[in-house]
Scaffold this motif. Sequence first.
Motif, PDB file in Angstrom:
ATOM      1  N   ALA A 278      37.937  31.135  36.756  1.00 47.69           N
ATOM      2  CA  ALA A 278      37.229  32.000  35.814  1.00 47.69           C
ATOM      3  C   ALA A 278      37.588  33.466  36.052  1.00 47.69           C
ATOM      4  CB  ALA A 278      35.719  31.786  35.943  1.00 47.69           C
ATOM      5  N   ILE A 279      37.699  33.860  37.306  1.00 46.24           N
ATOM      6  CA  ILE A 279      38.089  35.240  37.615  1.00 46.24           C
ATOM      7  C   ILE A 279      39.515  35.506  37.150  1.00 46.24           C
ATOM      8  CG2 ILE A 279      38.648  36.780  39.546  1.00 46.24           C
ATOM      9  CD1 ILE A 279      36.146  35.613  40.955  1.00 46.24           C
ATOM     10  N   GLY A 280      40.395  34.545  37.350  1.00 51.40           N
ATOM     11  CA  GLY A 280      41.762  34.700  36.868  1.00 51.40           C
ATOM     12  C   GLY A 280      41.850  34.833  35.357  1.00 51.40           C
ATOM     13  N   ASP A 281      40.869  34.268  34.645  1.00 53.64           N
ATOM     14  CA  ASP A 281      40.841  34.354  33.186  1.00 53.64           C
ATOM     15  C   ASP A 281      40.094  35.579  32.674  1.00 53.64           C
ATOM     16  OD1 ASP A 281      42.349  32.095  32.799  1.00 53.64           O
ATOM     17  OD2 ASP A 281      40.637  30.752  32.579  1.00 53.64           O
ATOM     18  N   GLY A 282      39.615  36.436  33.584  1.00 54.09           N
ATOM     19  CA  GLY A 282      39.034  37.695  33.133  1.00 54.09           C
ATOM     20  C   GLY A 282      37.607  37.962  33.533  1.00 54.09           C
ATOM     21  N   ALA A 283      36.921  36.990  34.138  1.00 58.06           N
ATOM     22  CA  ALA A 283      35.558  37.242  34.599  1.00 58.06           C
ATOM     23  C   ALA A 283      35.585  38.127  35.838  1.00 58.06           C
ATOM     24  CB  ALA A 283      34.851  35.927  34.907  1.00 58.06           C
ATOM     25  N   ARG A 284      34.446  38.713  36.143  1.00 59.77           N
ATOM     26  CA  ARG A 284      34.287  39.515  37.345  1.00 59.77           C
ATOM     27  C   ARG A 284      33.108  38.971  38.139  1.00 59.77           C
ATOM     28  NH1 ARG A 284      38.527  40.160  36.022  1.00 59.77           N
ATOM     29  NH2 ARG A 284      39.709  42.042  35.575  1.00 59.77           N
ATOM     30  N   PRO A 285      33.005  39.290  39.418  1.00 59.11           N
ATOM     31  CA  PRO A 285      31.951  38.690  40.232  1.00 59.11           C
ATOM     32  C   PRO A 285      30.555  38.810  39.640  1.00 59.11           C
ATOM     33  CG  PRO A 285      33.498  39.853  41.632  1.00 59.11           C
ATOM     34  CD  PRO A 285      33.900  40.159  40.225  1.00 59.11           C
ATOM     35  N   ASP A 286      30.229  39.956  39.029  1.00 63.14           N
ATOM     36  CA  ASP A 286      28.881  40.124  38.495  1.00 63.14           C
ATOM     37  C   ASP A 286      28.706  39.547  37.101  1.00 63.14           C
ATOM     38  OD1 ASP A 286      30.472  41.960  37.232  1.00 63.14           O
ATOM     39  OD2 ASP A 286      29.226  43.700  37.650  1.00 63.14           O
ATOM     40  N   SER A 287      29.781  39.007  36.503  1.00 65.99           N
ATOM     41  CA  SER A 287      29.647  38.408  35.177  1.00 65.99           C
ATOM     42  C   SER A 287      29.813  36.894  35.205  1.00 65.99           C
ATOM     43  CB  SER A 287      30.679  39.015  34.212  1.00 65.99           C
ATOM     44  OG  SER A 287      32.003  38.603  34.523  1.00 65.99           O
ATOM     45  N   LEU A 288      30.140  36.316  36.352  1.00 65.04           N
ATOM     46  CA  LEU A 288      30.328  34.871  36.437  1.00 65.04           C
ATOM     47  C   LEU A 288      29.029  34.128  36.143  1.00 65.04           C
ATOM     48  CD1 LEU A 288      32.476  34.279  39.645  1.00 65.04           C
ATOM     49  CD2 LEU A 288      33.146  33.770  37.306  1.00 65.04           C
ATOM     50  N   PRO A 289      29.016  33.180  35.200  1.00 67.62           N
ATOM     51  CA  PRO A 289      27.839  32.340  34.983  1.00 67.62           C
ATOM     52  C   PRO A 289      27.842  31.185  35.987  1.00 67.62           C
ATOM     53  CG  PRO A 289      29.493  31.823  33.348  1.00 67.62           C
ATOM     54  CD  PRO A 289      30.072  32.926  34.213  1.00 67.62           C
ATOM     55  N   VAL A 290      27.427  31.469  37.208  1.00 71.50           N
ATOM     56  CA  VAL A 290      27.622  30.536  38.316  1.00 71.50           C
ATOM     57  C   VAL A 290      26.962  29.190  38.045  1.00 71.50           C
ATOM     58  CG1 VAL A 290      27.221  30.167  40.772  1.00 71.50           C
ATOM     59  CG2 VAL A 290      27.902  32.425  39.953  1.00 71.50           C
ATOM     60  N   ASN A 369      40.501  35.509  49.927  1.00 74.29           N
ATOM     61  CA  ASN A 369      39.363  35.134  50.775  1.00 74.29           C
ATOM     62  C   ASN A 369      38.447  36.322  51.045  1.00 74.29           C
ATOM     63  OD1 ASN A 369      39.942  32.393  51.058  1.00 74.29           O
ATOM     64  ND2 ASN A 369      41.351  32.753  52.757  1.00 74.29           N
ATOM     65  N   ALA A 370      39.002  37.541  50.990  1.00 72.69           N
ATOM     66  CA  ALA A 370      38.187  38.743  51.217  1.00 72.69           C
ATOM     67  C   ALA A 370      37.550  39.260  49.934  1.00 72.69           C
ATOM     68  CB  ALA A 370      39.058  39.841  51.834  1.00 72.69           C
ATOM     69  N   TYR A 371      37.900  38.680  48.794  1.00 74.18           N
ATOM     70  CA  TYR A 371      37.415  39.167  47.501  1.00 74.18           C
ATOM     71  C   TYR A 371      35.946  38.779  47.318  1.00 74.18           C
ATOM     72  CZ  TYR A 371      37.275  39.917  42.445  1.00 74.18           C
ATOM     73  OH  TYR A 371      36.957  40.349  41.185  1.00 74.18           O
ATOM     74  N   ALA A 372      35.131  39.740  46.902  1.00 72.86           N
ATOM     75  CA  ALA A 372      33.718  39.483  46.575  1.00 72.86           C
ATOM     76  C   ALA A 372      32.945  38.891  47.752  1.00 72.86           C
ATOM     77  CB  ALA A 372      33.618  38.572  45.366  1.00 72.86           C
ATOM     78  N   GLU A 373      33.181  39.438  48.953  1.00 77.61           N
ATOM     79  CA  GLU A 373      32.515  38.897  50.136  1.00 77.61           C
ATOM     80  C   GLU A 373      31.000  39.063  50.104  1.00 77.61           C
ATOM     81  OE1 GLU A 373      34.601  40.896  53.331  1.00 77.61           O
ATOM     82  OE2 GLU A 373      35.641  39.033  53.843  1.00 77.61           O
ATOM     83  N   GLU A 374      30.521  40.025  49.313  1.00 78.06           N
ATOM     84  CA  GLU A 374      29.075  40.256  49.280  1.00 78.06           C
ATOM     85  C   GLU A 374      28.329  39.238  48.432  1.00 78.06           C
ATOM     86  OE1 GLU A 374      30.913  43.053  46.134  1.00 78.06           O
ATOM     87  OE2 GLU A 374      31.434  42.114  48.048  1.00 78.06           O
ATOM     88  N   TYR A 375      29.061  38.350  47.765  1.00 78.05           N
ATOM     89  CA  TYR A 375      28.419  37.349  46.919  1.00 78.05           C
ATOM     90  C   TYR A 375      28.245  36.046  47.693  1.00 78.05           C
ATOM     91  CZ  TYR A 375      29.121  40.501  43.009  1.00 78.05           C
ATOM     92  OH  TYR A 375      29.062  41.583  42.170  1.00 78.05           O
ATOM     93  N   PRO A 376      27.194  35.269  47.385  1.00 75.26           N
ATOM     94  CA  PRO A 376      26.945  34.044  48.164  1.00 75.26           C
ATOM     95  C   PRO A 376      28.003  32.973  47.966  1.00 75.26           C
ATOM     96  CG  PRO A 376      25.405  34.218  46.307  1.00 75.26           C
ATOM     97  CD  PRO A 376      26.105  35.544  46.409  1.00 75.26           C
ATOM     98  N   TRP A 377      28.798  33.078  46.893  1.00 76.77           N
ATOM     99  CA  TRP A 377      29.811  32.072  46.619  1.00 76.77           C
ATOM    100  C   TRP A 377      31.206  32.551  47.024  1.00 76.77           C
ATOM    101  CZ3 TRP A 377      32.955  34.873  43.634  1.00 76.77           C
ATOM    102  CH2 TRP A 377      32.387  35.873  42.830  1.00 76.77           C
TER     103      TRP A 377
END
Length: 489
Positions: A278-290, A369-377
């Motif tokens: 999803a991130i590769g297709d344009g989503a960002r950590p705060d917009s992901l519908p987890v 692996n270091a991307y979006a480390e502050e997120y639980p996922w």
Amino acid sequence: MAPTHQENSKSSRRWWVWLLLLLMAGGAIAVVGWYQLFREEPQRFDSVEAYYLYGSIGAEQEEGIPYWIWRVLPEVFPQHLPGEEGYASLGMLWEEDEATPAGFSKKTIGFPRIAINCAACHTASYRTSEDAERQIVPTGPHQTFDPQAYLTFLGNAANDPDFTAATLLPAIEAEIDLSWLDRLLYRFLIIPRTRDGLQEQAARFTWTDERPRWGPGRIDPFNPVKFHPDLLALDPAEDDTIGNSDIMPLWAMDEQQGFALHWDGLNDSLTEVVLSGAIGDGARPDSLPVDDLADLEAYLLTKRPPPYPFLDDLDAELAAEGEALFQQTCAGCHGLEGARIGTVIPQPEVGTDPHRLAMWTAEAAERYNAYAEEYPWDFNAFVKTDGYVAKPLTGIWLRAPYLHNGSVPTLEDLLQPAGQRPERFYRGYDVYHPERLGFIHDGESAERHGFLYDTTEPGNSNQGHDGAAFGTQLDDDDKAALIEYLKTL
């Protein structure tokens, strides 16, 4: 004469009234601005499969295009398309009565926007004959969509001098009645900003000009992520790698739990694969519908491919002979109980094109692996490997062309020694050839509708998967039996 206390009080009241009016006006403008540009309306679907085909993965905010601009681009700029069928000339699959093609999400964030989702690449199609109805298969590998040609079209349209409000607004208003406020917003904000955004996107992908074309049914899946300034931020000027890869199926993922995933096994977590996709297709950590993506992951576990459409013609006795040959020749790597199933086979052993392996680096894995480390996922399972994964063959009949780069058109060709495989063929035509187990890839129709694939170009080699261990030394009768059995998987 100094103002009296009463005059001071009146003046003070007037000041407060004006301040209140200004605040109210500012608040009203802010509310209208939020409503027109940023309000988010939820999507609703009757099934997870409908969400898979048309639902948002969170890409509209950053990578979305205003829907009505997107809708009229083929009409306004037909000269920048490869054919006369609008978006269908790019291989998109459009179901009747749908607002978007399969794999495109329409979502309102202030105004209607469109963005791709996973199904843009992972939706197969086939026809049993040229005049037969096209069958659309969610989670299958797309044979006809050309994502690079789509990006090129958007960039060429945005760089066209006619990409202006004066040209686009009349085309939009022929499709929908805009309010006076919408017309102002489109004229002075939305159309100019869309032009700028598409031009910026085109500039980000100039690195593809120096590499072989992807063509329909293929994509370079990770170089765009590596080179994106907001993602892994590696420099394309220092990296000439080619990651062109055939699009993979996403069905029956329960068979691959714990397996190395992607062609080269760079991650073994389906959750991370879904989120990073999803991130590769344009989503960002705060917009992901987890939560929605978790439902999608569950859908991928149990979704099955369609059966081979010519089973009525199957030679059951020959298929039984082929099953025995499969167990002897192929099952060690491709049978669900095989010792090497789901593991990375070193490239020197399998011998297939190495360019995909050079594309994915240890540095890229570390940065992901270091991307979006502050997120639980956050990501933890990306690795660098030295080969390609031995995949289950579920639905193998619909996965042509074959090998990780899509360099061999049919299973009949894959069972030939590498030197006897087609050097050039057309891919992107979805009429099926049942005897050869693949799509029609030569002749007038394939040429008219397809893309010429040249195996001599870098990254396109059809070598490898050759020798006794890979079935290419079987006699013709055994090969025919093996193919008959593979139709049943």
